[in-house]
Write a protein that holds these residues in place. Structure first.
Motif, PDB file in Angstrom:
ATOM      1  N   MET B   1       0.573  -0.909   0.018  1.00  0.00           N
ATOM      2  CA  MET B   1       0.180   0.091  -0.678  1.00  0.00           C
ATOM      3  C   MET B   1       1.176   1.183  -0.132  1.00  0.00           C
ATOM      4  N   THR B   2       0.110   2.286  -0.404  1.00  0.00           N
ATOM      5  CA  THR B   2       1.028   3.873  -0.759  1.00  0.00           C
ATOM      6  C   THR B   2      -0.187   4.209  -0.320  1.00  0.00           C
ATOM      7  N   PHE B   3       0.563   5.569  -0.309  1.00  0.00           N
ATOM      8  CA  PHE B   3      -0.193   6.745   0.507  1.00  0.00           C
ATOM      9  C   PHE B   3      -1.215   7.382  -0.688  1.00  0.00           C
ATOM     10  N   ALA B   4      -2.740   7.098  -0.428  1.00  0.00           N
ATOM     11  CA  ALA B   4      -4.049   7.383  -1.039  1.00  0.00           C
ATOM     12  C   ALA B   4      -3.974   8.166  -1.158  1.00  0.00           C
ATOM     13  N   TYR B   5      -3.435   9.765  -0.407  1.00  0.00           N
ATOM     14  CA  TYR B   5      -4.139  10.839  -0.491  1.00  0.00           C
ATOM     15  C   TYR B   5      -3.425  12.038  -1.242  1.00  0.00           C
ATOM     16  N   GLU B   6      -2.786  11.914  -2.667  1.00  0.00           N
ATOM     17  CA  GLU B   6      -2.209  12.635  -3.134  1.00  0.00           C
ATOM     18  C   GLU B   6      -2.242  14.215  -4.037  1.00  0.00           C
ATOM     19  N   LEU B   8      -5.032  14.764  -2.283  1.00  0.00           N
ATOM     20  CA  LEU B   8      -5.467  16.116  -1.267  1.00  0.00           C
ATOM     21  C   LEU B   8      -4.544  16.844  -1.477  1.00  0.00           C
ATOM     22  N   PHE B   9      -2.903  17.083  -1.701  1.00  0.00           N
ATOM     23  CA  PHE B   9      -2.084  17.526  -1.403  1.00  0.00           C
ATOM     24  C   PHE B   9      -2.550  19.083  -1.702  1.00  0.00           C
ATOM     25  N   ALA B  10      -1.721  20.157  -0.904  1.00  0.00           N
ATOM     26  CA  ALA B  10      -2.194  21.680  -1.288  1.00  0.00           C
ATOM     27  C   ALA B  10      -1.480  21.841  -2.974  1.00  0.00           C
ATOM     28  N   LYS B  11      -1.770  22.653  -3.839  1.00  0.00           N
ATOM     29  CA  LYS B  11      -1.838  23.285  -4.974  1.00  0.00           C
ATOM     30  C   LYS B  11      -0.016  23.292  -4.819  1.00  0.00           C
ATOM     31  N   VAL B  13       2.276  22.195  -3.663  1.00  0.00           N
ATOM     32  CA  VAL B  13       3.496  21.116  -2.260  1.00  0.00           C
ATOM     33  C   VAL B  13       4.318  20.975  -3.400  1.00  0.00           C
ATOM     34  N   PRO B  14       5.642  21.310  -1.973  1.00  0.00           N
ATOM     35  CA  PRO B  14       7.172  21.129  -3.173  1.00  0.00           C
ATOM     36  C   PRO B  14       7.960  19.656  -3.520  1.00  0.00           C
ATOM     37  N   ALA B  15       7.999  19.415  -4.533  1.00  0.00           N
ATOM     38  CA  ALA B  15       8.683  18.645  -5.320  1.00  0.00           C
ATOM     39  C   ALA B  15       9.173  17.260  -4.081  1.00  0.00           C
ATOM     40  N   PRO B  16       8.678  16.156  -4.487  1.00  0.00           N
ATOM     41  CA  PRO B  16       9.384  15.584  -3.111  1.00  0.00           C
ATOM     42  C   PRO B  16      11.038  14.979  -3.148  1.00  0.00           C
ATOM     43  N   ALA B  17      11.024  14.900  -1.544  1.00  0.00           N
ATOM     44  CA  ALA B  17      12.500  15.192  -1.490  1.00  0.00           C
ATOM     45  C   ALA B  17      12.867  13.596  -2.047  1.00  0.00           C
TER      46      ALA B  17
END
Lengths: 407, 407
Positions: B1-6, B8-11, B13-17
């Motif tokens: 399982m991976t995070f289901a709510y990308e 819902l991120f803010a518009k 949101v910074p690029a992932p580390a």
């Protein structure tokens, strides 16, 4: 000369802070802890061991361990998480500057001004304030003695859905709720997860106080453990189990969320010396330390409850907590607690008024939260008596007859 | 399982580390320091003394010292500031989580998206990034071997004024400029203050490296000392003088500004154990420690300059620094340093490319910054040789004949 350029401040600059003026004699606010239980000699030993092992690494940012934090401390968090039923790896853990930074980073990733979030009707004042400052809409969901009422939450989510609103998260403190001290039963945790999935919203689980439960009570596993991070993010803290002046907490999250939290962070990591020391100390002493701390805190709670009953009699309805450091209580409806704050401060008493710990301030105008961890047993007795005196002088409550302890 | 709510991120949101993958063998980036000079035994002693003196206070947020930070550390900063000519009280000092937090808080108080600020044409990459991320307009002002060119700055400010723009601040690193290592003479400091006052803009003085100056050189007093905080805010750090993995810096400011910075802060203060330990250690050992550190760093700089001359010959123009931990240099115009980053990394070499340390990236496409503090003398020699090899393979520079050291 004073600062010449206040005209250059940003339009939304916050109101100025006031100078720190020291703590009052009867300090019942905030999340302070028991000063007699700071393990000074243990921390000295742990520091020596940690620095001799890896002190040279302090020459590198993050002590050369990367942006998720000190590996030894993440190993400890992983072990500790097992007590809460969570089976995770050190890769799933982010060390933060207190759990407050966990809240800030989750908010930074998830929220824009105008977004909606759901909080328990009474909740952590810091979380409420951060949201209000950023312009989010907070919807309160009702609590009972077992925490969040799931049916009511389902109704709230259905209403929001009918309006086209998906809340970004449901923020819950299921294990030793702040301020009520309740523990959510396992069945409700399962239901909460199902409801969150049904409406497509994240569960934001704050377990700051979950390590401080009175002996004999066993809390159900963390909600995160029922899901593995797909629908839940979990935060915790070392402020309550060790010391709030160390700024250390943690977040357990799926990398899809955590990688964004790391990117949103701008502080080059938490202090590595403090991380090393806590890892070293707690990997040896966590269970013993927390047992001793909980026992002491329970003794202080008992003293406070006795003092409240003695001084306020039937005028107070306390919610007896199952752990933690707070007593949440209600005075009669005619008492406006905000009007007691100043006279109490004048008498050397600091308290957290209910409206600052409630989503809808008006619903809690007669409530207050007292922290019993910092003050001594005698200060608790004297401070509660002083508070009853202030309350009587201002409101006529507790009535003099109410001062007699019922048998 | 991976995070289901990308979703819902803010518009914004910074690029992932990306996951931390450890440091390369020849690590010439960032502000790391010399691991052999972390005073392990001194810190152990200081910790024991500090904890026995006031360890119990860790049970309280900020160790009961309020939001400006540990009083003992502020006392030390006050003493240290005198070396820089600054006469201030502990009330004028705010302890921060590294100087980076000082930058964040000043930006939070002063800046809105779209505001204009002035930076030195080559400047601290972290400061540039923070501004770019928040959507500010950065205007670069030219440098020479004595730092900021005041005439040019005056022209820039006049041009902006003609357009109706008052920049919110002029960010300067006058004492051991980052990345050039220059020291601004006193006369320029006075002129800078006059120019800033003339155009109604704040001087934001960053003195992160001012304690690390080669023996014999004496820097002029800090600009803050010429003004007392009406038109200047001053920040500094313990990252460079002690250890970057401790997250401690400070800000000296008038209360009109500082009271807003404190209000903008959301982290409940910096770690108090680290503050106590640094206060204890440095109040005894600052001068000796910094002297030893500077001497070692000067030796490493000499080794690096020799290696650069040996390996690159006339192909490189170094700006020889007067202190600090960095060498800033220029390769011939035809070298695009950004194209060397990946092949260098493949060869185990990390460097800071000039465009990331310049307001106008294009002007510094052939420049780079090397930190000489972390690596050993041998690693410096080997790493510079390896870098010359990569550079030659990619660009034909340095030409083979250039490899012969000039006599």
């Amino acid at each position: 000369m004073t600062f010449a350029y206040e005209n250059l401040f940003a339009k939304d600059v916050p109101a100025p802070a006031v100078r720190f003026a020291g703590y009052p004699k009867y300090n019942f606010i905030g999340g302070h802890n028991d000063p007699t239980l700071i393990p000074v000699e243990g921390l000295i030993e742990a520091t020596a061991a940690a620095l001799r092992k890896e002190g040279a690494k302090l020459a590198m940012y993050t002590a050369a361990q990367g942006s998720q934090g000190h590996l030894g401390l993440r190993e400890f968090v992983k072990t500790k998480a097992k007590i809460r039923g969570i089976d995770c790896s050190t890769d799933d853990i982010l060390i933060t500057a207190g759990s407050g930074q966990g809240i800030d980073l989750i908010n930074a990733v998830m929220l824009e001004p105008g977004d909606t979030v759901i909080l328990e009707e009474f909740s952590y004042g810091g979380a409420i304030n951060k949201l209000k400052r950023e312009g989010q809409k907070i919807v309160g969901a009702p609590l009972d003695e077992d925490g969040l009422k799931i049916d009511a939450l389902d109704n709230i989510l259905a209403d929001l859905k009918a309006k086209g609103v998906t809340p970004k998260y449901v923020y819950t403190i299921p294990t030793i709720q702040n301020p009520t001290g309740s523990i959510m039963p396992l069945e409700r945790r399962r239901q909460l997860l199902e409801v969150a999935k049904k409406y497509g919203t994240l569960i934001f689980e704050d377990e700051c106080y979950a390590d401080l439960i009175w002996g004999g009570t066993k809390a159900p596993p963390a909600i995160y453990s029922l899901d593995g991070g797909a629908h839940v993010v979990h935060i915790g803290s070392f402020s309550k189990t060790l010391a709030p002046a160390l700024r250390l907490g943690y977040c357990i999250a799926d990398w899809g969320l955590m990688s964004r939290m790391i990117a949103a962070r701008s502080d080059s990591g938490s202090g590595a010396l403090e991380q090393m020391v806590v890892a070293e100390y707690f990997s040896q002493n966590f269970g013993d330390h927390v047992d001793e701390l909980s026992e002491t805190l329970k003794g202080k709670l008992d003293t406070m409850v006795e003092a409240i009953e003695r001084e306020f009699g039937t005028a107070v309805e306390p919610w007896t907590p199952k752990g933690g450091i707070f007593l949440w209580m209600k005075l009669p409806d005619e008492v406006d607690i905000m009007r007691l704050v100043k006279p109490a401060a004048d008498a050397g008493i600091a308290l957290n008024p209910g409206p600052e710990w409630a989503v809808e301030g008006a619903d809690s105008k007669s409530r207050l939260r007292l922290c019993f961890a910092l003050t001594s047993q005698q200060e608790i007795r004297d401070g509660v008596a002083a508070l009853a005196k202030v309350c009587y002088e201002q409101t006529g409550i507790p009535a003099r007859s109410g001062n007699v302890r019922r048998s």
